[in-house]
Enzyme design. Structure first.
Site, PDB file in Angstrom:
ATOM      1  N   GLY A 124       0.832  -1.205   0.000  1.00  0.00           N
ATOM      2  CA  GLY A 124       0.000   0.000   0.000  1.00  0.00           C
ATOM      3  C   GLY A 124       0.858   1.243   0.000  1.00  0.00           C
ATOM      4  O   GLY A 124       2.043   1.197  -0.340  1.00  0.00           O
ATOM      5  N   ASN A 125       0.281   2.375   0.340  1.00  0.00           N
ATOM      6  CA  ASN A 125       1.069   3.609   0.466  1.00  0.00           C
ATOM      7  C   ASN A 125       0.424   4.500   1.524  1.00  0.00           C
ATOM      8  O   ASN A 125      -0.581   4.129   2.121  1.00  0.00           O
ATOM      9  CB  ASN A 125       1.199   4.310  -0.890  1.00  0.00           C
ATOM     10  CG  ASN A 125      -0.155   4.696  -1.457  1.00  0.00           C
ATOM     11  OD1 ASN A 125      -0.858   5.520  -0.893  1.00  0.00           O
ATOM     12  ND2 ASN A 125      -0.539   4.064  -2.569  1.00  0.00           N
ATOM     13  N   TYR A 126       1.026   5.672   1.740  1.00  0.00           N
ATOM     14  CA  TYR A 126       0.632   6.505   2.884  1.00  0.00           C
ATOM     15  C   TYR A 126      -0.562   7.422   2.625  1.00  0.00           C
ATOM     16  O   TYR A 126      -0.882   8.245   3.473  1.00  0.00           O
ATOM     17  CB  TYR A 126       1.820   7.371   3.311  1.00  0.00           C
ATOM     18  CG  TYR A 126       2.998   6.588   3.817  1.00  0.00           C
ATOM     19  CD1 TYR A 126       2.919   5.898   5.021  1.00  0.00           C
ATOM     20  CD2 TYR A 126       4.191   6.534   3.099  1.00  0.00           C
ATOM     21  CE1 TYR A 126       3.992   5.168   5.492  1.00  0.00           C
ATOM     22  CE2 TYR A 126       5.274   5.819   3.565  1.00  0.00           C
ATOM     23  CZ  TYR A 126       5.176   5.132   4.763  1.00  0.00           C
ATOM     24  OH  TYR A 126       6.228   4.421   5.226  1.00  0.00           O
ATOM     25  N   SER A 127      -1.218   7.323   1.479  1.00  0.00           N
ATOM     26  CA  SER A 127      -2.311   8.271   1.209  1.00  0.00           C
ATOM     27  C   SER A 127      -3.442   8.114   2.233  1.00  0.00           C
ATOM     28  O   SER A 127      -3.923   7.006   2.490  1.00  0.00           O
ATOM     29  CB  SER A 127      -2.862   8.041  -0.207  1.00  0.00           C
ATOM     30  OG  SER A 127      -4.015   8.825  -0.393  1.00  0.00           O
ATOM     31  N   ALA A 135      -3.571   7.677  -4.929  1.00  0.00           N
ATOM     32  CA  ALA A 135      -2.188   7.196  -5.056  1.00  0.00           C
ATOM     33  C   ALA A 135      -2.290   5.708  -5.395  1.00  0.00           C
ATOM     34  O   ALA A 135      -2.528   4.874  -4.527  1.00  0.00           O
ATOM     35  CB  ALA A 135      -1.447   7.413  -3.750  1.00  0.00           C
TER      36      ALA A 135
END
Ligand code: PMT
Length: 402
Positions: A210-213, A278
């Site tokens: 995943g990512n930090y969005s 993102a």
């Protein structure tokens, strides 16, 4: 035509010489068709009498939490919900400081804290007070909360000194409020799709890439579109934020492929799409169906495959009159990368934000963006609250709409 017909306005008045102009501002609001409720601070009453204000507004003026003769409670919560706008004019350094820091020791500040409507703040004070770093910092905080600051004018002040600090003239304050409402429905009848948040790409039933969005930027854009009258489809990855406006229809997705399917399905009936999510560029080729255990001798190898580029897919589908907006989140070679994405994905404009700028990008409440359009024009904005960044983006979108 009455420009503020039927609008409910709270006029907040603080203790300053400019309070005498509030009576005139109140008359202008009434003449423009608004219903006005005055809320005045105790020191405001030293400068202008409630009798004048209640005669002009046709309503009792509120100053205390309780009305002295009846003992009835003045509900700041109900007032905050009733209002279509709150205008604080004049706003003194003291009230601005209390608003910035949530010091709710009078009816005006508690009403401000409860207000759901847009708030306009017209400061009025001596030039040194206005220029003081604490006042400027407090005003900046108010801007970041999404309030509209109506800058004071320069001229002769009550102290007879000359400088910046005079409350803006009532006619100009009225114009700011009128313009806001005129613009406030400028997307009526339009359909906009927004993507927001991260995507999760499954590794096994308990893990993902995943990512930090956080979704804050995309949700702010969706709210701004809805507030301005659009019907919004928000295709959202997994986030904690919630959409508030009833005109926002949320489609919850998890992976990039799911986001792509939802976006491709929604785009044909939209006038514009804003791709703020993102999106993971890669997905796991064969996600495990059972939890990968650490007891294996060999380290697991996770093979990746490319995800669809959703913005580029929509760019290829785009028909005449539809607008497509992308974001670029960069760490290096920022402008060139953004322009390359703008062209490759057939975007109408791209919103560049950088992970190198403190307060910009993932998770923060603020962002700092540059908008580059497909005619090569670029506009750089300051660091501001994501709600205000959303407003700037939608202003540009609106300009480009036929
Ligand atoms: O959610 P927040 O915490 O508020 O953070 C906001 C944000 C930083 C996520 C947001 O402002 C932002 O920059 N979003 C885009 C992030 C991104 O993926 O940028 P990119 O440069 O990798 O992608 C370029 C554009 O193509 C983006 O519009 C993206 O949505 C889109 N894209 C990217 C990859 C892919 N497979 N499909 C896409 O559609």
């Amino acid at each position: 035509m009455k420009t503020l017909e039927g609008k409910h306005i709270i006029l907040g008045i603080c203790g300053g010489i400019a309070a005498y102009k509030s009576a005139y501002l109140l008359r202008l609001f009434i003449k423009a068709g608004a219903e006005v409720q005055v809320v005045i601070t105790p020191s405001g009453k030293e400068f202008i009498t409630p009798v004048t204000l209640s005669a002009l507004s046709g309503k009792p003026v509120i100053s205390e939490f309780f009305t002295a003769n009846t003992g009835s409670w003045n509900s700041h919560v109900d007032l905050g919900l009733w209002a279509d706008a709150m205008v604080i004019a004049p706003a003194t350094a003291s009230t601005i400081g209390k608003m910035a820091n949530g010091i709710a020791d009078n009816m005006l500040v508690t009403t401000y804290l409860s207000a759901k409507a847009p708030v306009f703040v017209a400061p009025a004070m001596d030039l040194d007070m206005f220029a003081h770093p604490s006042t400027q910092r407090n005003l900046q905080m108010l801007r970041e909360y999404g309030n509209h600051i109506i800058e004071p004018a320069s001229g002769e002040l009550a102290s007879h000194l000359v400088g910046k600090g005079r409350m803006e003239e009532p006619e100009n304050i009225l114009k700011v409020v009128e313009d806001f409402f005129a613009k406030s429905q400028d997307l009526a009848g339009r359909r906009v799709m927004v993507t927001a948040g991260p995507t999760y790409e499954k590794i096994d039933p308990v893990r993902f890439i995943g990512n930090y969005s956080s979704g804050k930027m995309g949700y702010a854009i969706a709210e701004e579109c809805a507030r301005r009258g659009a019907e919004v489809t928000l295709v959202s990855g997994p986030v904690a934020v919630k959409a508030k406006h009833p005109a926002i229809k949320v489609i919850d997705v998890e992976s990039a492929q799911e986001m792509c399917d939802a976006a491709v399905g929604a785009f044909p009936s939209c006038d514009a799409a804003i791709m703020c999510a993102a999106v993971a560029d890669y997905a796991v080729e064969n996600p495990a169906t059972r939890k990968i255990k650490r007891e294996h001798d060999e380290l697991p190898v996770i093979r990746l495959k490319k995800n669809p580029d959703i913005a580029a897919t929509l760019g290829a589908m785009k028909r005449e009159g539809q607008l497509l907006v992308g974001f670029a989140l960069e760490t290096d070679n920022e402008m060139n990368n953004a322009v390359e994405k703008l062209q490759r994905k057939r975007l109408d404009f791209i919103v560049l934000n950088s992970l190198n700028v403190p307060g910009a990008g993932f998770k923060t409440d603020t962002n700092k963006v540059t908008i580059i359009d497909n005619h090569g024009q670029s506009r750089e904005y300051g660091l501001k609250d994501k709600t205000l960044v959303a407003r700037d983006i939608i202003d540009v979108l609106r300009e480009m709409m036929l």
